[in-house]
Design an enzyme around this catalytic site. Structure first.
Site, short mmCIF file in Angstrom:
data_model
loop_
_atom_site.label_atom_id
_atom_site.label_comp_id
_atom_site.label_asym_id
_atom_site.label_seq_id
_atom_site.Cartn_x
_atom_site.Cartn_y
_atom_site.Cartn_z
N GLU A 1 0.84 -1.19 0.00
CA GLU A 1 0.00 0.00 0.00
C GLU A 1 0.88 1.25 0.00
O GLU A 1 1.61 1.51 0.96
CB GLU A 1 -0.94 0.02 1.20
CG GLU A 1 -1.82 1.27 1.17
CD GLU A 1 -2.94 1.30 2.19
OE1 GLU A 1 -3.00 0.39 3.04
OE2 GLU A 1 -3.75 2.24 2.13
N GLU B 1 3.77 9.22 6.46
CA GLU B 1 3.47 7.90 7.05
C GLU B 1 4.52 6.85 6.73
O GLU B 1 4.50 5.76 7.30
CB GLU B 1 2.08 7.44 6.61
CG GLU B 1 0.99 8.41 7.11
CD GLU B 1 -0.42 7.98 6.74
OE1 GLU B 1 -0.63 6.81 6.44
OE2 GLU B 1 -1.31 8.86 6.76
N GLU C 1 -12.50 3.16 2.69
CA GLU C 1 -11.79 3.41 3.94
C GLU C 1 -12.03 4.84 4.37
O GLU C 1 -11.90 5.77 3.57
CB GLU C 1 -10.30 3.19 3.67
CG GLU C 1 -9.43 3.18 4.89
CD GLU C 1 -8.00 2.80 4.52
OE1 GLU C 1 -7.50 1.81 5.06
OE2 GLU C 1 -7.37 3.49 3.70
MN MN Z 1 -5.51 2.89 2.80
#
Ligand code: MN
Length: 301
Positions: free
Chosen positions: A149, A155, A243
């Site tokens: 991903e 992040e 999501e």
């Molecule tokens: Mn995601």
């Protein structure tokens, strides 16, 4: 081409896991029209595999496991103990997905989920390739695909763009490793919503639909019409999972890592139904646009 599966992330409903929440979440996901549940395999969640599998089976839901590494399990780390712990964490994730009858393990499986103080190193990346090759082989034995991903720069420091993911997957060189695109991360890092799909090519295997602020899809500035048209153009048939995160549903391990500080939504059911309808509308419009069937296709949704 229609995707094989429309999924929804468990954190649309619950911040803790257990038999009751597994049953409740599976029932809600199915009631809102989804046929797949994505379950974060959090360190803090003691997933009861028997009860969770029963809940999935009762509602005929496919399953994806999502996990991320931490400082203590970072396979790009200079700390050998962390690299070893990371590989065990990933193998355990594969085993959990297998016990739950799932077919994908994806997420930030290649580094820590969190802000790094500097860029990725060649050594860290090489370690990552070696570990993920072994994990992919372990996953292949269970018929599970491993998703990379792509996440934004705040992040992870390793895989921020599709080109980097493709390069990593080619280095891992295992047939069950795929690109996982997330429209939220794409809206930060990529030039547009088209080129990542084309750059992924046949390696594209998983998709997350998230608005640029992680709230209601369609309420932000993400060009979903262009994204879905390109998916239709290349004939993408893998899972598409919705999501969204809000401080209305909090699991500190994940929501803190993702910097979820405010309510983007409060009504899980309304959000999930809206998102399902939104994705279906986008898919229909995209298919019509690609086959030349609808003058509305490509217009704003
Ligand atoms: Mn995601």
């Amino acid at each position: 081409m229609q995707p094989q599966s429309l999924g929804v992330h468990a954190l649309v409903w619950v911040g803790t896991w257990g038999a009751d929440n597994a049953r409740r979440t599976a029932a809600h996901a199915r009631a809102c029209g989804y046929d797949r549940l994505e379950i974060p395999l959090l360190d803090a969640w003691d997933v009861d595999t028997a009860e969770t599998r029963r809940a999935l089976d009762d509602h005929d839901l496919a399953m994806t496991g999502n996990l991320f590494l931490t400082e203590a399990t970072d396979i790009t780390s200079d700390d050998r103990d962390a690299v070893r712990a990371g590989e065990l964490r990933l193998r355990h994730g594969v085993d959990t997905v297998h016990h739950l009858g799932g077919d994908y393990l994806t997420g930030t499986v290649y580094s820590k989920l969190g802000r790094y103080a500097g860029p990725a190193t060649a050594r860290g990346r090489a370690q990552c390739v070696e570990v993920l090759r072994r994990v992919a082989q372990h996953a292949a034995d269970a018929g599970i695909r491993l998703g990379i991903e792509i996440c934004n720069r705040y992040e992870t420091n390793l895989i921020n763009t599709t080109a980097q993911a493709v390069e990593l997957i080619k280095a891992i060189d295992q047939p069950n490793v795929c690109v996982h695109l997330d429209t939220y991360h794409m809206s930060i890092e990529e030039p547009d919503m088209v080129s990542p799909v084309l750059t992924s090519g046949d390696l594209l295997g998983y998709v997350h639909i998230g608005e640029n602020h992680r709230g209601y899809p369609g309420s932000g500035r993400t060009d979903f019409a262009a994204f879905f048209r390109t998916l239709a153009h290349v004939g993408y048939s893998g899972p598409i999972t919705f999501e969204a995160f809000s401080s209305a549903v909090v699991e500190p391990e994940l929501s803190n890592a993702l910097c979820i500080w405010r309510d983007l939504w409060v009504d899980s059911e309304d959000l999930a139904r809206h998102a399902h309808g939104f994705i279906e509308t986008q898919l229909r419009a995209a298919e019509a646009a690609v086959t030349g069937g609808s003058p509305r296709a490509g217009g704003p949704q």
